[in-house]
Write an enzyme that holds these catalytic residues in place. Structure first.
Site, PDB file in Angstrom:
ATOM      1  N   GLU A   7      -8.701  10.502   7.349  1.00  0.00           N
ATOM      2  CA  GLU A   7      -8.113   9.878   8.679  1.00  0.00           C
ATOM      3  C   GLU A   7      -6.619  10.346   8.716  1.00  0.00           C
ATOM      4  O   GLU A   7      -5.986  10.459   7.816  1.00  0.00           O
ATOM      5  CB  GLU A   7      -8.293   8.277   8.055  1.00  0.00           C
TER       6      GLU A   7
ATOM      7  N   ASP B 205      -5.970   6.436   3.235  1.00  0.00           N
ATOM      8  CA  ASP B 205      -4.784   5.977   2.517  1.00  0.00           C
ATOM      9  C   ASP B 205      -5.451   4.482   1.807  1.00  0.00           C
ATOM     10  O   ASP B 205      -6.258   3.720   1.930  1.00  0.00           O
ATOM     11  CB  ASP B 205      -3.574   5.404   3.485  1.00  0.00           C
TER      12      ASP B 205
ATOM     13  N   ASP C 277      -3.560   1.772   1.800  1.00  0.00           N
ATOM     14  CA  ASP C 277      -2.979   0.641   2.132  1.00  0.00           C
ATOM     15  C   ASP C 277      -4.082  -0.036   3.075  1.00  0.00           C
ATOM     16  O   ASP C 277      -5.218   0.453   3.096  1.00  0.00           O
ATOM     17  CB  ASP C 277      -1.751   1.132   2.931  1.00  0.00           C
TER      18      ASP C 277
ATOM     19  N   ASP D  66      -4.571  -0.352   6.448  1.00  0.00           N
ATOM     20  CA  ASP D  66      -5.151   0.637   7.350  1.00  0.00           C
ATOM     21  C   ASP D  66      -6.155   1.351   6.912  1.00  0.00           C
ATOM     22  O   ASP D  66      -7.218   1.483   7.388  1.00  0.00           O
ATOM     23  CB  ASP D  66      -4.002   1.190   8.237  1.00  0.00           C
TER      24      ASP D  66
END
Ligand code: 0RA
Length: 673
Positions: free
Chosen positions: A436, A535, A537, A539
């Site tokens: 991504e 990631d 996180d 998102d």
């Protein structure tokens, strides 16, 4: 305990018992599945199952499960207490026999047949064998009896240690850290199972305590209890995933056919998702099986007849051909059967094989459903309308898919332009990273090992798939990003064949839970490992959830056959002098501090990785891509199923639920930052 004077040779008295326990310790995976976190939790399930059996026999209503501060587990019930009198053949206390002889659990109960039991039905003696220490206490006839064990071996004969008014059994065990890869219990995992058990066994109360303080110093506890059982379970599932009821009722079936106790609850919601959970003897049969097949057969048969009887005109006018899957859009159901000698098959041994069960469930569900429809014409019409809509939408989507496939034949050698392919053509040694973000994609292309690693960057556009997947998910195949994935992976959809997953409705065979998806052909899969790289996180997790959902719905075989992975980038880089180490979690960070800083982090430089995009090519290789040092998590069907639920909830109608989820996860993100 260990310095008990009798400990020395007491345990040497029975060689056969010792051999049994030794076998369990030598090959623990054979008895409890594996020695990971999963196996560790299985010890609790096995112990609780014994108390559940006592409850099902009608003698116990309350079970308390405690995760103690030292990660030992206590399970206490208010049953009759395991018998402690001398076993006629063994000349030892019955308690000792139960605790030390494999499969001895149910021997004393003549009348009732044992139907509960862990997935492997191994008995509490396995828990004992795999614990560095165990304490059994029985409260019976006003006395407290107890015995302790080390690695399954009794330290002394059963003795009386006091008086009590209580009745029941208390088991405490300390899992052996020389056997398990981790001995830290996860509250949420245990809570999910205790909740499930409470719904599956109406009337029983299970309390779960966590004695390990959280960051704020609080101790968690929860009480699980359901008066109605399965109907409440079905409601809970839909509420939890944020789905809106289509009809007000939950149809509840509780009966016995051919000596098989059968319980089913089902309802419809406004979503497009089919959610059928099935259980055999309280064990989740993730892969379905004969009970699941019997249910499907009955649902299709009865609803089809009812639709044809009541909506003949519409069906004729719109030339609708209803297919089995149309009856299951928006269906949520739980099936629970009790089978005396269950045969478990399938990849994960969670598929019921007993053929006699298919007919029994088919008959039970058929009768009850036909009766319900006749008695409740209003909701019955609502269901039929939804089924007809589903059929129309499916036919329209099929046409669209044919168009797509004609436009870009997926059999040819043409690969998506964005794919940086590897040079090897041997799928066995090849892997593809689904990355991504542009900058991470760029670093991955530079940092990879070209021979075996391919990179497919996914732009922000993948998020457009999200809405489609939530509303008319058949159409997600039309997205360019999804087509790129299909093309790169070498997955093929065969148009002209009847999808292999739609079994002849009566055979009770080949009924995978996920089979409402025309599963892809993956014989030509070009990579052994398909690795999602996103990631850590919120998102990134969102994207990972989306991609897992996509695979789960369209190509579950890729997951079932173990080809889908998630890359786990490190959270920190710790440096002390010339020593540099990547740490993948807080424990590793603490371990570095104790190894190089004498327990403190002064003098140690801790760099936190904020995201993949921050790493240069070399760092990305070193931390996340190098097969020798990286951490990969293999995605299981269970993980993907959970991702699908999370996804549905995030995209669902329930705004409050979504906000709560995002807030909870956003909190983690802020704590992290
Ligand atoms: C067999 C017979 C009896 C009790 C139990 C089993 C029993 C086992 C477990 C395991 C955990 N909790 C349990 N509670 C009871 C009692 C037979 C009798 O008293 O007549």
């Amino acid at each position: 305990m260990t310095d008990n004077p009798q400990a020395g040779n007491y345990s040497a008295s029975n060689i056969q018992v010792l051999e049994g326990l030794e076998a369990v310790r030598k090959r623990p995976a054979m008895y409890i599945g594996d020695i990971s976190e999963r196996g560790l939790h299985h010890l609790v399930y096995e112990t609780v199952d014994n108390s559940i059996d006592e409850a099902l026999a009608g003698y116990c209503t309350h079970i308390e499960v405690t995760i103690n501060a030292d990660n030992s587990i206590t399970v206490q019930d208010d049953g009759r207490g395991i018998p402690v009198d001398e076993h006629p053949k063994e000349h030892r206390s019955a308690l000792e026999v139960v605790m030390t002889v494999l499969h001895a659990g149910g021997k004393f109960d003549k009348g009732s047949y044992k139907v509960s039991g862990g997935l492997h039905g191994v008995g509490v003696s396995c828990v004992n064998a795999l614990s560095r220490h165990m304490l059994s206490q029985v409260f019976r006839d006003g006395k407290i009896y107890q015995q302790e064990y080390e690695k399954g071996k009794p330290l002394y004969p059963v003795k009386v240690v006091g008086d009590t008014q209580l009745r029941g059994t208390r088991q405490q065990f300390w899992p052996d850290d020389t056997i398990f890869s981790t001995t830290v219990y996860n509250y949420d995992t245990l809570a999910a199972r205790m909740r499930e058990l409470a719904y599956l066994n109406a009337g029983i109360t299970i309390v779960l305590h966590d004695e390990r303080p959280d960051e704020e110093g609080n101790l968690r506890h929860e009480t699980f209890h359901s008066d109605q059982g399965l109907p409440e379970f079905v409601r809970y599932i839909d509420e939890h995933d944020g789905r809106t009821p289509l009809i007000a009722d939950v149809i509840h079936i509780e009966t016995e056919k051919a000596g098989i106790p059968i319980e089913v609850a089902l309802t419809y919601n406004t979503s497009f998702k089919e959610k059928i959970q099935s259980y055999v003897n309280n064990i989740n049969t993730h892969e379905g099986g004969t009970h699941h097949a019997g249910f499907r057969t009955a649902l299709t048969r009865v609803l089809k007849k009812y639709a044809e009887d009541t909506a003949a005109k519409t069906i004729a006018k719109d030339k609708i051909e209803i297919s089995g899957e149309d009856f299951r859009e928006g269906l949520t159901a739980v099936i629970s059967v009790k089978v005396a000698e269950p045969q478990f098959e399938g990849q994960t041994k969670t598929k019921l094989g007993n053929s006699e069960v298919a007919g029994a469930v088919n008959q039970a569900v058929g009768e009850a459903l036909a009766y319900y429809l006749e008695e409740h014409p209003q909701p019955a019409k609502t269901i039929v309308d939804k089924v007809l809509l589903a059929a129309k939408a499916r036919i329209a989507a099929l046409r669209a898919r044919e168009q797509v496939i004609r436009k870009s034949p997926m059999t040819g050698g043409g690969m998506p332009g964005k794919l940086a392919d590897c040079s090897s053509k041997d799928p066995q040694q090849c892997e593809i990273f689904l990355v991504e973000g542009d900058s991470a994609g760029g670093s991955a292309k530079q940092g990879r090992s070209r021979l075996t690693q391919a990179i497919l960057p996914l732009r922000g556009k993948i998020l457009n798939v999200e809405r489609v997947l939530a509303t008319n998910w058949h159409k997600a195949l039309e997205s360019e990003e999804v087509r790129n994935i299909i093309q790169a992976l070498g997955i093929r959809f065969v148009l002209d064949e009847k999808p292999s997953n739609e079994p002849a409705e009566d055979d009770g065979e080949a009924s995978y839970m996920h089979s409402y998806v025309p599963d892809a052909n993956i014989e030509k899969l070009r990579y052994d490992k398909c690795i999602i790289m996103a990631d850590a996180d919120v998102d990134g997790q969102h994207i990972a959830t989306l991609i897992m959902t996509l695979f789960y719905r369209y190509f579950p075989r890729v997951i079932r056959e173990g080809h889908l992975y998630i890359a786990m980038p490190p959270l920190y880089q710790c440096v002390k002098g010339k020593t540099k180490r990547y740490c993948y979690n807080d424990e590793e960070r603490a371990a570095f501090a104790s190894e190089f800083g004498g327990g403190t982090e002064s003098g140690i430089t801790v760099k936190r990785f904020k995201g993949l995009g921050e790493m240069n090519a070399e760092e990305l290789w070193e931390t996340t891509m190098n097969p020798d040092t990286r951490l990969l998590k293999q995605v299981t069907l269970e993980d993907a199923e959970n991702a699908d639920s999370t996804f549905s909830m995030l995209m669902g109608d329930d705004v409050a639920l979504r906000r709560a989820f995002i807030e909870k996860n956003a909190t983690y993100a802020t704590i992290d930052a």
